[in-house]
Design an enzyme around this catalytic site. Structure first.
Site, PDB file in Angstrom:
ATOM      1  N   GLU A 168      -3.913  -0.176   0.650  1.00 28.51           N
ATOM      2  CA  GLU A 168      -5.082   0.315  -0.195  1.00 28.51           C
ATOM      3  C   GLU A 168      -5.490  -0.746  -1.334  1.00 28.51           C
ATOM      4  O   GLU A 168      -6.634  -1.147  -1.377  1.00 28.51           O
ATOM      5  CB  GLU A 168      -4.638   1.544  -0.923  1.00 28.51           C
ATOM      6  CG  GLU A 168      -5.797   2.000  -1.891  1.00 28.51           C
ATOM      7  CD  GLU A 168      -5.185   2.320  -3.235  1.00 28.51           C
ATOM      8  OE1 GLU A 168      -4.342   3.458  -3.273  1.00 28.51           O
ATOM      9  OE2 GLU A 168      -5.557   2.064  -4.057  1.00 28.51           O
ATOM     10  N   HIS A 169      -4.432  -1.252  -1.875  1.00 25.96           N
ATOM     11  CA  HIS A 169      -4.700  -2.493  -2.741  1.00 25.96           C
ATOM     12  C   HIS A 169      -5.505  -3.571  -1.879  1.00 25.96           C
ATOM     13  O   HIS A 169      -6.445  -4.284  -2.802  1.00 25.96           O
ATOM     14  CB  HIS A 169      -3.423  -2.875  -3.608  1.00 25.96           C
ATOM     15  CG  HIS A 169      -3.007  -2.107  -4.808  1.00 25.96           C
ATOM     16  ND1 HIS A 169      -2.873  -2.750  -6.098  1.00 25.96           N
ATOM     17  CD2 HIS A 169      -3.183  -0.817  -5.027  1.00 25.96           C
ATOM     18  CE1 HIS A 169      -2.660  -1.893  -6.965  1.00 25.96           C
ATOM     19  NE2 HIS A 169      -2.641  -0.550  -6.271  1.00 25.96           N
TER      20      HIS A 169
END
Lengths: 427, 424
Positions: free
Chosen positions: A72-73
């Protein structure tokens, strides 16, 4: 396939749903008189998906803890430019989250919606993982992990999850640990991405001041070139015993006031709890522990709870638990009294007046949800992954029966499968 | 256009109504503004909680809540907050609109009735708050104060404010202290309740789709029974500049250290240059494209969060971040370096216009959220006139690069607070 329209007479609202040929599920919910819009693009990949196998193959693969969150990051960093930089040009406010069973990327805005939607669809579908950018993120996520380690609210909850679940991967830290994320490499990231960010596994929900036709057209050009094969990934979950791992777990942190989470594990027969069972559970929780309940009065009169007291039904793929939580100087006593009350409710049954009142409350909280673009968008995403339907909940409300409430009560909150998690101050 | 219709109920008491058909619920909030004072702070802080507990008509916690639940889970919330040097006590009622009632119950009219009951007709025994109930709320006030310690982000921010503003009213915790809470008596608090209704500045805000005339009349009727006296003035002291930097650090068993830096900005409401500072702060540390996010987090990987926030009413800006012990000095230096960058104008017109767009969109979004709209207007109750979101947007649009630089150059560092871990 043309988008299907779903209406609610009671709410006076409607939305459109389409299963795009690429496999992507799309929900568009235009809201009249709203000034802003919210878009959520998610995949059914969360921290619980840590073991999988490919259809037709025997080999099972284990993913490092914290992978979904790390991905996600990393997805925000494009080949040429960071997604935040792109959103800066449209003025949208973007973010993302990883939970137990999903990862979602979102933005909200009051202008330039079409451009922002294109950016969202683009960056999530075009990953770029390099050794350098992986290393950098390990430092940032390391800080995030530490922040959560200090959070008494997070720790009391997660310690409970660990105490209740012996085998199910819900007991794995969402962000992983500093050690587990150190094992992540670009290769593993690409592998996970290719397996889980398959449009058949994904959903886009858009709510607010939008033109539905335009939204579908934008999605069409953003995904039409993508050839998404059917999903090959099979998630493997270890069979979870009925019993909990530990009946009590405590941790000392820098707090003045202790916190508690009391959980009751439920064994579920299917992958997800269905909407009806979910609603019956919420009704029961309201009947037993709302502010007008004898339980609340007893706890308050004894001076052992405050306004932080509450409960929730925590559920996802192959797991479900009822959790009572709050701050208290006497968590053990609170747990004892709650258990007595549950037993009493099971023996006497919930009475009709209480049932009617709980129904009203649940119905109203459902209606209130529709004030908020982001709440609706998240509900739609959840619906998609659970195969429930948003407006169907209204139907269920009209058909609830007291008999079924009491039957459901016999299925949940079994004292033999409960754990108490407490965060205490240092001695 | 989101502008409230305002009507005076009596001196110092205003009623505002914002009509908005799109929401499914209606909200009425009753907000009381009082100067923060160590003598009165806890006495006032306990009031909202004790009032919403019960009332003469429904003389127990259980009965009142049962009635609220029957009204489709209507809620009466209470909160205590700060507007600079001012303590704000709020009691708000929210309920679903009448048209969603399944049994033709006039929900909003009954909720408003209840709201007035709790505010104007509380449960009294021998003319004071009932001892049992009072003691319950005293305990809970103390627990609320204790709970602030549990959340280190809040704790660190509060500590910085306390230290920075130790000679100003804003340095007082909005709940007071445990010692002060312990000394409270039903007699004192009942007297405070009467005083407040007689002389506090009060702002009532209603937002939604229900009949506001009825609500206005109910409040007006209740105030007819109150002998209003001179309205207590609420003022904010503005310290423009800091000559000497204060540093303070504490050690606790935490994994992640917290760094909070307080700055005097030299600009506060009602000055017309406030929008310049709003934009300066956004550019500096208000978004993921801001100088702080891009440098302290992304470039140097020093922290997961690092942002700045501006309190317009006090003219104070805070920069807050979570950081590893070994990087505290590095983070501090970078935070100050980035402020210098803004001071010397190291940002482009494009960057400024992007930040403007983000600020404008975030103000526009307020119009889609009932609670945010309430906070927007209530937060301006002490101003001569409340600006609508549209007006605020116009002001932001016209800010120039030079004005942002000028604003940045008024900013001086005042206090550095660090919460360190005990073993790192």
């Amino acid at each position: 396939m043309k988008p299907i329209e779903r209406k609610s007479e009671r709410l006076g609202e409607r939305y459109f749903y389409q299963k795009h040929p690429s496999g992507l599920n799309i929900y568009v919910y235009p809201k009249q008189n709203y000034n802003s819009a919210y878009a959520l693009f998610g995949t059914k990949f969360g921290s619980i998906n840590n073991t999988f196998k490919i259809k037709g193959q025997d080999k099972t693969t284990k993913i490092p803890d914290g992978m979904a969150h790390f991905l996600e990051h990393k997805l925000f960093e494009g080949k040429d430019e960071d997604a935040f930089k792109k959103f800066a040009r449209t003025g949208a406010s973007a973010n993302a989250f990883t939970s137990f069973d999903k990862t979602a990327y979102l933005f909200s805005c009051s202008d330039n919606f079409n451009e922002s939607l294109k950016i969202l669809l683009d960056f999530v579908q075009n990953p770029c993982f390099t050794d350098e950018n992986v290393k950098k993120e390990q430092g940032i996520i390391g800080q995030e992990i530490k922040m959560y380690e200090d959070s008494p609210e997070w720790r009391v909850f997660f310690n409970l999850v660990k105490a209740m679940y012996q085998k199910h991967s819900v007991n794995v830290d969402i962000a992983g640990t500093v050690e587990s994320i150190a094992q992540i490499t670009p290769e593993i990231l690409y592998d996970c991405y290719n397996n889980y960010y398959n449009l058949n596994n994904m959903c886009l929900s858009v709510v607010g001041d939008v033109d539905a036709e335009r939204v579908f057209a934008i999605v069409e050009s953003a995904v039409s070139s993508k050839k998404c094969n059917p999903i090959e990934v099979e998630n493997i979950f270890e069979s979870e015993p009925k019993e909990v791992s530990e009946a009590k777990t405590t941790q000392n942190l820098a707090v003045t006031l202790p916190l508690f989470n009391l959980g009751f594990k439920e064994t579920i027969a299917k992958e997800r709890v269905n909407a009806e069972d979910e609603i019956y559970t919420e009704i029961i929780l309201s009947a037993i522990s709302s502010k007008s309940s004898p339980l609340y009065k007893d706890l308050l009169d004894r001076g052992i709870i405050n306004s932080s007291f509450g409960c929730q039904y925590f559920h996802g793929p192959w797991f479900a638990s009822v959790i009572f939580s709050g701050e208290s100087k006497q968590p053990d006593l609170v747990a004892e009294i709650i258990k007595k009350e549950i037993l009493k409710a099971r023996t006497n049954g919930i009475d009709n007046q209480t049932f009617e009142r709980a129904k009203k409350m649940l119905y109203a909280s459902y209606i209130s949800m529709f004030n908020n673009n982001s709440t609706i968008a998240k509900f739609l995403l959840e619906d998609c992954f659970r195969e429930t339907e948003l407006f169907n909940y209204i139907e269920i409300f009209s058909n609830l029966s007291l008999d079924k409430v009491n039957k459901r009560l016999s299925e949940i909150m079994n004292e033999s499968y409960s754990s108490l998690s407490v965060i205490n101050p240092h001695e | 256009m989101t502008t409230p219709k305002t009507a005076k109920i009596c001196e110092g008491v205003n009623f505002n109504f914002i009509s908005d058909e799109k929401f499914k619920t209606t909200r009425v909030s009753f907000n009381i503004f009082l100067p923060l004072n160590i003598q009165t702070v806890s006495k006032y802080a306990i009031l909202p909680a004790i009032l919403v507990r019960s009332c003469k008509k429904y003389p127990s916690f259980t009965e009142l809540n049962r009635q609220l639940e029957e009204l489709y889970g209507a809620a009466i919330y209470q909160s205590v907050s700060k507007l600079g040097d001012v303590q704000v006590l709020s009691i708000s009622a929210v309920g679903i609109n009448d048209k969603f009632s399944l049994d033709n119950k006039p929900i909003m009219s009954e909720i408003t009735e209840l709201l007035c009951d709790v505010i104007f007709n509380p449960l009294l025994e021998n003319n004071v708050f009932k001892l049992e109930d009072f003691n319950q709320e005293k305990r809970q006030l103390i627990e609320t104060i204790e709970a602030e310690f549990n959340d280190k982000k809040t704790y660190a921010h509060n500590r910085c404010e306390e230290i920075m503003c130790k000679n100003e009213k804003a340095g007082i915790n909005k709940f007071g202290t445990i010692e002060l809470a312990n000394e409270l008596t039903p007699k004192d608090v009942t007297a405070a309740w009467r005083e407040i209704l007689e002389s506090a500045r009060i702002e009532i805000t209603m937002i939604g789709n229900s009949s506001h005339d009825l609500v206005y009349e109910k409040f007006q009727k209740n105030f007819l029974n109150i002998q209003r006296k001179n309205v207590v003035k609420c003022e904010n002291e503005i310290i423009r500049k800091c000559e000497k930097i204060h540093e303070f650090s504490e050690t606790m068993d935490v994994q992640q250290c917290k760094l909070v830096m307080g700055f005097r900005t030299g600009l506060a409401l009602p000055e017309k240059e406030v929008p310049h500072m709003i934009l300066m702060c956004a550019l500096y540390g208000g978004t993921p494209s801001s100088k702080l996010f891009l440098n302290v987090r992304e470039k140097l990987s020093l922290c997961y969060y690092c942002f700045s926030s501006y309190t317009q009413i006090k003219g104070i800006m805070y920069v807050e971040c979570g950081v590893e012990q070994k990087n505290i000095k590095k983070a501090q230096d970078e935070i100050l370096k980035q402020l210098k960058e803004v001071k010397i104008g190291n940002f482009t017109e494009i960057e400024l216009s992007e930040i403007k767009m983000a600020a404008i969109q975030s103000i526009t979004k307020i119009k889609d959220n009932l609670t945010a709209l309430d906070v927007w207007y209530t937060g301006q109750a002490l101003c001569d006139r409340a600006k609508s979101p549209e007006e605020a947007i116009k002001e932001i649009e016209s800010v120039t690069k030079e004005q942002v630089i000028e604003a940045a150059n008024l900013v001086t560092l005042d206090t550095i607070y660090v919460l360190k871990g005990s073993e790192n």
